[in-house]
Design an enzyme around this catalytic site. Structure first.
Site, short mmCIF file in Angstrom:
data_model
loop_
_atom_site.label_atom_id
_atom_site.label_comp_id
_atom_site.label_asym_id
_atom_site.label_seq_id
_atom_site.Cartn_x
_atom_site.Cartn_y
_atom_site.Cartn_z
N LYS A 111 1.07 -1.29 0.10
CA LYS A 111 0.11 0.20 -0.40
C LYS A 111 -0.18 1.26 0.29
O LYS A 111 0.91 2.50 -0.20
CB LYS A 111 -0.97 0.00 0.90
N LYS A 190 -4.53 -11.34 -8.66
CA LYS A 190 -5.14 -11.32 -7.51
C LYS A 190 -5.96 -11.02 -7.94
O LYS A 190 -6.41 -9.70 -7.73
CB LYS A 190 -4.35 -11.58 -6.26
N LYS A 193 -11.22 -6.85 -4.40
CA LYS A 193 -11.89 -5.49 -4.70
C LYS A 193 -11.59 -4.63 -4.72
O LYS A 193 -12.00 -3.22 -5.49
CB LYS A 193 -12.62 -5.33 -2.66
P1 ADP Z 1 -10.17 -8.57 -1.14
O1 ADP Z 1 -8.58 -8.31 -1.90
O2 ADP Z 1 -10.39 -8.04 -1.84
O3 ADP Z 1 -10.01 -7.15 -0.21
P2 ADP Z 1 -10.17 -9.62 1.87
O4 ADP Z 1 -8.99 -8.74 2.01
O5 ADP Z 1 -11.28 -9.34 2.43
O6 ADP Z 1 -10.21 -9.23 -0.35
O7 ADP Z 1 -10.04 -11.71 1.79
C1 ADP Z 1 -11.37 -12.12 1.88
C2 ADP Z 1 -11.07 -13.23 2.53
O8 ADP Z 1 -10.72 -14.31 0.60
C3 ADP Z 1 -9.11 -13.37 3.19
O9 ADP Z 1 -9.17 -14.29 3.31
C4 ADP Z 1 -8.34 -14.01 1.40
O10 ADP Z 1 -6.82 -14.30 1.74
C5 ADP Z 1 -9.66 -14.38 0.87
N1 ADP Z 1 -9.25 -13.68 -0.72
C6 ADP Z 1 -9.20 -12.73 -1.21
N2 ADP Z 1 -8.72 -12.65 -2.71
C7 ADP Z 1 -8.83 -13.90 -2.65
C8 ADP Z 1 -7.97 -14.77 -3.90
N3 ADP Z 1 -7.94 -13.55 -4.96
N4 ADP Z 1 -7.84 -15.68 -4.43
C9 ADP Z 1 -8.01 -16.14 -2.99
N5 ADP Z 1 -8.61 -16.16 -1.89
C10 ADP Z 1 -8.73 -14.63 -1.82
#
Ligand code: ADP
Ligand code: TRP
Length: 321
Positions: A111, A190, A193
């Site tokens: 970040k 990856k 959101k």
């Molecule tokens: P984001 O990156 O979209 O903000 P979060 O950080 O809220 O998502 O992730 C919530 C859960 O979903 C965590 O356990 C995270 O490891 C999993 N997760 C998020 N993006 C992925 C991805 N692209 N592949 C696998 N797991 C993911």
């Protein structure tokens, strides 16, 4: 019986990465484990400061989980900010957490690289996450690969606390599934959101189709075999069993495959996988008092456990005099 716990940030629409990386496993686990699942809206505050957005995203995430089958009767399901004990524990844990440990967090460093001016909340995010886990005595934490380092930090913090103040916390294990640990987004990075590359679980049909049709592909000629180390192949594989994967793999190896056809099939598959849950979702959207009531009941159950661990930590640190 193992206590399985995980949380998800409510910083935007939940997507296929969240579903395969965490949600679907949690929903499956409620059958044979003690399941603790929450919406991490305190964590959301580190990146969003719009009141209405924070409220709506929290409710949306709760509703998505319930619509997909998380059963509050079989699990403890709550919104993080309804159990504020975790914030007190965060303070206690901060005092056994080295600044160096937090400075090494790759998600924090990423970040900074992106030019974000960090606040203290963002910097200490992993301590809050450790608190989320240790406050409920979790044995296992199912997450995607991006959270692996945060889980290692949680273990470090728990071990250090136990060494200094005596046995207080369970040292948890992360659980990362090889096939779903890194779901790619439509651009091949990856899915997240925050990268505008996500395929949401719930959206209207037109938007879903458009999103899937815009998955990046290469310019391999139609009469050449196709590369399988690509987002379209990887995303489709998530929905297939072993036979299905083999078939798709054979089609990729055989000249003549058109990416556009595969995308259309993927759209049909994704749509038909989640469409059955839309009615329940609709019902919940129209019964928000019922949803809030479920959250309150979940928070009460979670609160009892959190208070026990928090009091143990307070006692062992000498705060009960
Ligand atoms: P984001 O990156 O979209 O903000 P979060 O950080 O809220 O998502 O992730 C919530 C859960 O979903 C965590 O356990 C995270 O490891 C999993 N997760 C998020 N993006 C992925 C991805 N692209 N592949 C696998 N797991 C993911
Ligand atoms: N940091 C996690 C994420 O962004 C969400 C989260 C917060 C979490 N607290 C947690 C995950 C505790 C597992 C356990 O995805």
């Amino acid at each position: 019986m193992k206590r399985v716990l995980s949380g998800i940030q409510s910083s935007g629409k939940l997507h296929l990465g969240n579903y395969f990386g965490m949600m679907s496993r949690m929903i499956r686990y409620q059958e044979e484990n003690e399941l603790y699942c929450f919406i991490a809206n305190y964590h959301t505050l580190t990146s969003i400061n719009d009141k209405e957005l924070i409220k709506n995203n929290t409710l949306d995430a709760v509703i998505d989980f319930l619509a997909l089958g998380l059963d509050p009767e079989k699990s403890v399901f709550w919104v993080q900010s309804d159990v504020p004990q975790v914030t007190e524990l965060t303070w206690l844990l901060s005092n056994v957490t080295g600044v160096g440990l937090l400075e090494r967090a790759t998600s924090y460093k990423d970040k900074l690289t992106k030019g974000l001016t960090p606040n203290v909340g963002l910097f200490s995010y992993p301590v809050l996450m450790a608190s989320d886990i240790l406050c409920f005595g979790a044995d296992v934490v199912p997450v995607g690969k991006d959270q692996k380092q945060h889980l290692e930090m949680t273990r470090d913090i728990a071990i250090r606390f136990n060494q200094i103040f005596g046995e207080t916390f369970i040292v948890p294990d992360s659980e990362i599934e090889k096939t779903t640990m890194l779901v790619p987004g439509i651009d091949g990075q990856k899915m997240s959101k925050s990268y505008d590359n996500a395929i949401p679980i719930f959206t209207d049909e037109k938007k879903m189709r458009k999103r899937i049709m815009s998955i990046v592909t290469d310019s391999t000629a139609i009469d050449e075999p196709k590369d399988k180390d690509t987002p379209l192949f990887q995303l489709f594989s998530l929905f297939l069993d072993e036979n299905g994967k083999k078939e798709l793999s054979d089609r990729y190896d055989t000249p003549g495959l058109r990416y556009g056809d595969v995308k259309k099939e993927l759209f049909e598959t994704v749509w038909s996988t989640f469409e059955p849950y839309q009615q329940k979702r609709e019902y919940l959207v129209n019964h928000l008092d019922y949803v809030r009531d479920l959250c309150q009941k979940g928070a009460e159950k979670a609160s009892t456990v959190a208070t026990t661990y928090l009091n143990k930590a307070r006692e062992n640190m000498g705060l009960h005099y």
